[in-house]
Motif scaffolding. Structure first.
Motif, PDB file in Angstrom:
ATOM      1  N   THR A 228       0.901  -1.242  -0.294  1.00  0.00           N
ATOM      2  CA  THR A 228       0.092   0.000  -0.036  1.00  0.00           C
ATOM      3  C   THR A 228       0.974   1.152   0.129  1.00  0.00           C
ATOM      4  O   THR A 228       0.262   2.334  -0.212  1.00  0.00           O
ATOM      5  N   VAL A 229       2.245   1.228   0.094  1.00  0.00           N
ATOM      6  CA  VAL A 229       3.021   2.350   0.356  1.00  0.00           C
ATOM      7  C   VAL A 229       3.458   2.699  -1.039  1.00  0.00           C
ATOM      8  O   VAL A 229       3.846   2.275  -1.996  1.00  0.00           O
ATOM      9  N   ARG A 230       3.530   4.209  -1.084  1.00  0.00           N
ATOM     10  CA  ARG A 230       3.957   4.593  -2.404  1.00  0.00           C
ATOM     11  C   ARG A 230       5.601   4.381  -2.399  1.00  0.00           C
ATOM     12  O   ARG A 230       6.204   4.271  -1.538  1.00  0.00           O
ATOM     13  N   GLU A 231       5.998   4.660  -3.872  1.00  0.00           N
ATOM     14  CA  GLU A 231       7.400   4.492  -4.102  1.00  0.00           C
ATOM     15  C   GLU A 231       8.365   5.552  -3.111  1.00  0.00           C
ATOM     16  O   GLU A 231       7.803   6.714  -3.153  1.00  0.00           O
ATOM     17  N   GLY A 232       9.158   5.264  -2.696  1.00  0.00           N
ATOM     18  CA  GLY A 232       9.873   6.126  -1.448  1.00  0.00           C
ATOM     19  C   GLY A 232       9.500   6.350  -0.543  1.00  0.00           C
ATOM     20  O   GLY A 232       9.769   7.443   0.271  1.00  0.00           O
ATOM     21  N   GLY A 233       8.358   5.722  -0.061  1.00  0.00           N
ATOM     22  CA  GLY A 233       7.700   5.930   1.406  1.00  0.00           C
ATOM     23  C   GLY A 233       8.400   5.464   2.515  1.00  0.00           C
ATOM     24  O   GLY A 233       9.214   4.914   2.419  1.00  0.00           O
ATOM     25  N   ARG A 234       7.408   5.347   3.421  1.00  0.00           N
ATOM     26  CA  ARG A 234       8.112   4.634   4.899  1.00  0.00           C
ATOM     27  C   ARG A 234       7.154   3.816   5.335  1.00  0.00           C
ATOM     28  O   ARG A 234       5.828   3.795   5.234  1.00  0.00           O
ATOM     29  N   MET A 235       7.619   2.754   6.128  1.00  0.00           N
ATOM     30  CA  MET A 235       6.891   1.768   6.662  1.00  0.00           C
ATOM     31  C   MET A 235       7.363   1.329   7.800  1.00  0.00           C
ATOM     32  O   MET A 235       8.698   1.105   7.999  1.00  0.00           O
ATOM     33  N   ALA A 236       6.529   1.034   8.933  1.00  0.00           N
ATOM     34  CA  ALA A 236       6.945   0.665  10.240  1.00  0.00           C
ATOM     35  C   ALA A 236       5.973  -0.601  10.658  1.00  0.00           C
ATOM     36  O   ALA A 236       4.918  -0.539  10.351  1.00  0.00           O
ATOM     37  N   THR A 237       6.620  -1.531  11.225  1.00  0.00           N
ATOM     38  CA  THR A 237       5.970  -2.758  11.693  1.00  0.00           C
ATOM     39  C   THR A 237       6.202  -2.974  13.394  1.00  0.00           C
ATOM     40  O   THR A 237       7.406  -2.537  13.831  1.00  0.00           O
ATOM     41  N   ILE A 238       5.329  -3.175  14.037  1.00  0.00           N
ATOM     42  CA  ILE A 238       5.420  -3.429  15.596  1.00  0.00           C
ATOM     43  C   ILE A 238       5.362  -4.972  16.027  1.00  0.00           C
ATOM     44  O   ILE A 238       5.129  -5.162  16.998  1.00  0.00           O
ATOM     45  N   THR A 239       5.428  -5.682  14.849  1.00  0.00           N
ATOM     46  CA  THR A 239       4.874  -7.094  14.898  1.00  0.00           C
ATOM     47  C   THR A 239       6.386  -8.068  14.996  1.00  0.00           C
ATOM     48  O   THR A 239       6.234  -9.288  14.926  1.00  0.00           O
ATOM     49  N   GLY A 240       7.566  -7.210  14.710  1.00  0.00           N
ATOM     50  CA  GLY A 240       8.504  -8.176  14.767  1.00  0.00           C
ATOM     51  C   GLY A 240       8.769  -8.905  13.413  1.00  0.00           C
ATOM     52  O   GLY A 240       9.710  -9.864  13.303  1.00  0.00           O
ATOM     53  N   ASP A 241       7.828  -8.665  12.213  1.00  0.00           N
ATOM     54  CA  ASP A 241       8.206  -9.363  11.073  1.00  0.00           C
ATOM     55  C   ASP A 241       8.173  -8.289   9.765  1.00  0.00           C
ATOM     56  O   ASP A 241       7.476  -8.434   8.878  1.00  0.00           O
ATOM     57  N   PRO A 242       9.491  -7.691   9.636  1.00  0.00           N
ATOM     58  CA  PRO A 242       9.720  -6.507   8.799  1.00  0.00           C
ATOM     59  C   PRO A 242       9.660  -7.239   7.143  1.00  0.00           C
ATOM     60  O   PRO A 242      10.632  -8.164   7.254  1.00  0.00           O
ATOM     61  N   PRO A 243       9.101  -6.760   6.244  1.00  0.00           N
ATOM     62  CA  PRO A 243       9.243  -7.251   4.851  1.00  0.00           C
ATOM     63  C   PRO A 243      10.518  -6.958   4.361  1.00  0.00           C
ATOM     64  O   PRO A 243      11.012  -5.750   4.838  1.00  0.00           O
ATOM     65  N   ALA A 244      10.931  -7.412   3.366  1.00  0.00           N
ATOM     66  CA  ALA A 244      12.094  -7.064   2.553  1.00  0.00           C
ATOM     67  C   ALA A 244      11.784  -5.757   2.031  1.00  0.00           C
ATOM     68  O   ALA A 244      10.656  -5.403   1.370  1.00  0.00           O
TER      69      ALA A 244
END
Length: 315
Positions: A228-244
């Motif tokens: 769902t994130v645009r190119e060059g955007g930012r993502m955070a996860t709080i579940t310990g399973d960050p994607p590549a």
């Protein structure tokens, strides 16, 4: 004193007696615990995957609310009788599921007047997590679009509230039972996460570009969130399973840390009614094992709290 915890790493949660805490050191205070928060993170401590500074036998619990009953010689910000709350890691003597705890005086803050003991105990960890996600990991700015996947959770709901207060447009996912609550928290659009097309719907709602930033609060949900994130955007996860990482998106795996300055600011918003937190259930200390099971399952629809001290009337 009575406490609830484990006699060995990975052991069952039990109620047992532990020695009273020592007198506070120069920078410490002793808190008589009224209520203590319970979260799935406590199970991580129980199993030994999160070192909070203690060895068994030990009380669990990393967030508490109560009254200061003893003050160290160098403490100037607190005094006996102050009502406080905090996430006081590393733990000095025992965890927060105990009648009394010794804590670093710099890691607890005054409880806002009018905020219940139950809410105060459940607030520190999810509120600090939400603040650190938005201000540090995502650096969310006014008028940006934020996707919150799992907004029906306690932390997800606080992230929605804080992001809306800061002028962001929030798109959220939630189940039908929490959709209205998430919308009232400030989400402009609430999508049903049961619909496999929800990532596509986020894209449609952002004119095909994608969200500026996204937060994943659903175990196993990171892979769908990054779509769902645009190119060059930012993502955070709080579940310990960050994607590549992909498409130049900056991905952050967030672990909460104590921060009294942030917590005091968040408590001010809570006291003013700009932030709200509805507790799911309150159980006695004797039912700590059940409380942890409920927190892990999320079946109570909100945070779980232990009533450690005698139940008080009013605030």
């Amino acid at each position: 004193m009575r406490a609830a915890g484990v006699r060995e790493i990975g052991g069952l949660v039990e109620v047992f007696d532990l020695p009273e805490p020592d007198d506070p050191g120069p920078g410490e205070v002793v808190i008589e615990v009224e209520t203590a928060g319970v979260g799935n993170w406590d199970n991580i401590v129980r199993t030994g995957a999160w070192n909070v500074g203690l060895t068994p036998p030990m009380a669990l619990g990393v967030e508490a609310a109560g009254t200061v009953v003893a003050v160290g010689s160098q403490v100037t910000n607190l005094q006996r009788g102050d009502e406080v709350l905090g996430h006081p890691l590393p733990l000095r003597h025992q965890g927060c599921w105990a009648e009394r705890v010794v804590v670093d005086a710099g890691l607890v803050v005054l409880k806002p007047a009018g905020v219940s003991w139950e809410t105060a105990a459940a607030f520190p960890v999810p509120a600090l997590t939400a603040e650190q996600v938005l201000s540090e990991s995502l650096k969310l700015a006014e008028n940006e679009t934020l996707l919150v996947h799992g907004a029906g959770s306690t932390t997800g709901g606080l992230i929605v509230q804080l992001a809306a207060l800061r002028g962001a447009r929030v798109i959220a996912t939630a189940g039908p039972s929490s959709a209205n609550r998430v919308a009232q928290a400030g989400a402009a659009e609430v999508l049903d996460y049961h619909d496999d097309r929800w990532p596509e719907r986020v894209r449609e709602l952002t004119s095909g570009i994608g969200a500026d930033a996204a937060l994943n609060a659903v175990p196993g949900g990171s892979t769908a969130t990054i779509v769902t994130v645009r190119e060059g955007g930012r993502m955070a996860t709080i579940t310990g399973d960050p994607p590549a990482a992909e498409r130049d998106i900056r991905v952050t795996n967030v672990y909460v840390r104590p921060d009294a300055t942030q917590l005091a600011q968040l408590c001010a918003l809570l006291g003013e009614g700009q932030l709200t937190l509805a507790v799911g259930s309150v159980l006695p200390l004797a039912d700590a094992a059940t409380a942890l099971e409920d927190a892990i399952s999320g079946a109570k629809g909100g945070p779980v709290v232990l009533q450690v001290g005698p139940r008080l009337t009013g605030n």
